[in-house]
Design an enzyme around this catalytic site. Structure first.
Site, PDB file in Angstrom:
ATOM      1  N   ARG A 170      43.267  35.083  35.800  1.00 45.30           N
ATOM      2  CA  ARG A 170      42.900  34.353  34.580  1.00 45.30           C
ATOM      3  C   ARG A 170      43.361  32.887  34.666  1.00 45.30           C
ATOM      4  O   ARG A 170      43.806  32.306  33.684  1.00 45.30           O
ATOM      5  CB  ARG A 170      43.476  35.020  33.321  1.00 45.30           C
ATOM      6  CG  ARG A 170      43.082  36.458  33.146  1.00 45.30           C
ATOM      7  CD  ARG A 170      41.574  36.651  32.975  1.00 45.30           C
ATOM      8  NE  ARG A 170      41.279  38.075  32.941  1.00 45.30           N
ATOM      9  CZ  ARG A 170      41.022  38.816  34.019  1.00 45.30           C
ATOM     10  NH1 ARG A 170      41.026  38.248  35.216  1.00 45.30           N
ATOM     11  NH2 ARG A 170      40.759  40.092  33.922  1.00 45.30           N
ATOM     12  N   SER A 245      39.959  39.690  24.903  1.00 44.38           N
ATOM     13  CA  SER A 245      41.389  39.869  25.141  1.00 44.38           C
ATOM     14  C   SER A 245      42.133  38.577  24.833  1.00 44.38           C
ATOM     15  O   SER A 245      41.830  37.539  25.424  1.00 44.38           O
ATOM     16  CB  SER A 245      41.639  40.275  26.596  1.00 44.38           C
ATOM     17  OG  SER A 245      41.021  41.505  26.881  1.00 44.38           O
ATOM     18  N   GLU A 341      45.281  34.017  26.482  1.00 44.04           N
ATOM     19  CA  GLU A 341      44.153  33.655  27.338  1.00 44.04           C
ATOM     20  C   GLU A 341      43.354  32.470  26.775  1.00 44.04           C
ATOM     21  O   GLU A 341      43.001  31.584  27.520  1.00 44.04           O
ATOM     22  CB  GLU A 341      43.220  34.859  27.528  1.00 44.04           C
ATOM     23  CG  GLU A 341      43.755  35.908  28.482  1.00 44.04           C
ATOM     24  CD  GLU A 341      42.673  36.858  28.937  1.00 44.04           C
ATOM     25  OE1 GLU A 341      41.470  36.486  28.871  1.00 44.04           O
ATOM     26  OE2 GLU A 341      42.999  37.973  29.381  1.00 44.04           O
TER      27      GLU A 341
END
Length: 345
Positions: A170, A245, A341
């Site tokens: 990520r 998420s 995120e």
């Protein structure tokens, strides 16, 4: 460029429809970029007006805490094509504004599997390398070849290889040294002809069994299973505002994991090739009692603790307050700091 293709600017532009949380914020100025040639002109206008710039794709990975006092560049470039083929792979290019899920569907329709595990991830193709999107045992970095972008400061086009993008979990060059420096315009992927199924996740295995349980599922079966699992666990942003998420799954050293598991025998974990261990952030959050809880209209989804949702009327500041409360509880119990995120503005 003809006058009809010149970029058009809109003042006091509403962004509610352009961020998947549905936060009611506005941009001082906005411009829709449909062609690469429009970008330098829009950038010059921002410089002339002394305005900061924000490149915005599908708005699925951003938390607006206030109005944006600058120019929003809405990347809506379209196009997808096969740009090459050899004995081992197909090479496909997609414009930055293409919807990611629809691009995955298109590759399968063309008989070019490989991206099926990444089905139904919200957002655009141009945003995918920034986040190095991943799901169910696959990361986009495994198929990235290169991308085209425009450097915002100079307006000059550049081509970056996969190595230059420095993709991690990520993470990427675009979230580190390259942050706010580039506008990605097109991405090229390599899809190997020697395809192998990736169906090792428990949720996928269960869904494949429910759908017929082929001993060797093909790419279309895995695609269908991924879509079914995601729809069962994750809310549709069109119905309930969210950014997917909200936290990364933390990766910790093996020694830390061993100590933690002695205290938490039910700890959900995934060994990594480098010897470290990835933990399930959703499980950590759930163990702290946050699943289904809310602070006002900002809430944790009742079926997936990793997803924060806007139940209606929440703003970005309230969502971040909820995120901080969750982080504090997880740190207090597990000694782990969860990292968000989305990009927070």
């Amino acid at each position: 460029m003809s006058p009809s293709n010149a970029p058009r600017f809109s003042a006091d532009y509403p962004l509610r429809a352009h961020n998947t949380f549905g936060f009611d914020v506005r941009a001082r100025l906005a411009c829709e970029i449909q062609h690469e040639a429009q970008l330098p002109i829009a950038l010059q206008a921002a410089v002339a007006a002394g305005l900061p710039r924000l490149v915005l794709g599908g708005g699925s990975n951003v938390v607006f805490t206030r109005d944006f006092e600058g120019l929003v560049l809405r990347m809506t470039l379209r196009g997808r094509r096969v740009v090459g083929e050899d004995d081992h792979a197909w090479y496909v290019e997609a414009a930055a504004g293409e919807n990611w899920h629809q691009f995955v569907c298109w590759t399968l329709e063309q008989g070019m599997p490989g991206l099926e595990n990444l089905a139904l991830i919200p957002g655009t193709v141009g945003a995918a390398p920034i986040q190095n999107i991943g799901a169910y045992g696959l990361e986009m970095s495994e198929h990235l070849v290169s991308l085209r972008a425009l450097e915002l400061s100079s307006g000059e086009p550049v081509v970056l290889t996969a190595a230059a993008c420095r993709l991690g979990y990520r993470d990427s060059f675009f979230k580190q040294e390259g942050r706010n420096r580039f506008a990605i315009t097109a991405v090229t992927f390599r899809l190997p002809k020697a395809w192998a199924a990736r169906a090792g996740y428990a949720d996928l295995e269960r869904e494949l069994v429910a759908q017929g349980g082929a001993a060797r599922p093909d790419a279309q079966a895995i695609f269908a299973a991924v879509v079914a699992v995601r729809r069962a666990k994750l809310p549709d942003p069109e119905v309930l505002g969210n950014a997917g998420s909200f936290f990364k799954n933390p990766v910790i050293e093996a020694e830390h994991f061993t100590l933690l598991r002695e205290r938490e025998p039910g700890l959900v974990s995934y060994p990594q090739p480098d010897g470290r261990v990835k933990l399930a952030a959703g499980w950590l959050i759930d163990q702290c009692g946050w699943k289904g809880r809310a602070l006002g209209a900002a809430a944790v989804h009742e079926r997936q603790a990793l997803v924060l949702v806007n139940r209606g009327g929440a703003n970005g500041t309230q969502m971040l307050a909820l995120a901080r409360a969750i982080q504090n509880d997880v740190t207090e119990r597990f000694g782990i700091v969860l990292e968000p995120e989305p990009v927070c503005l």
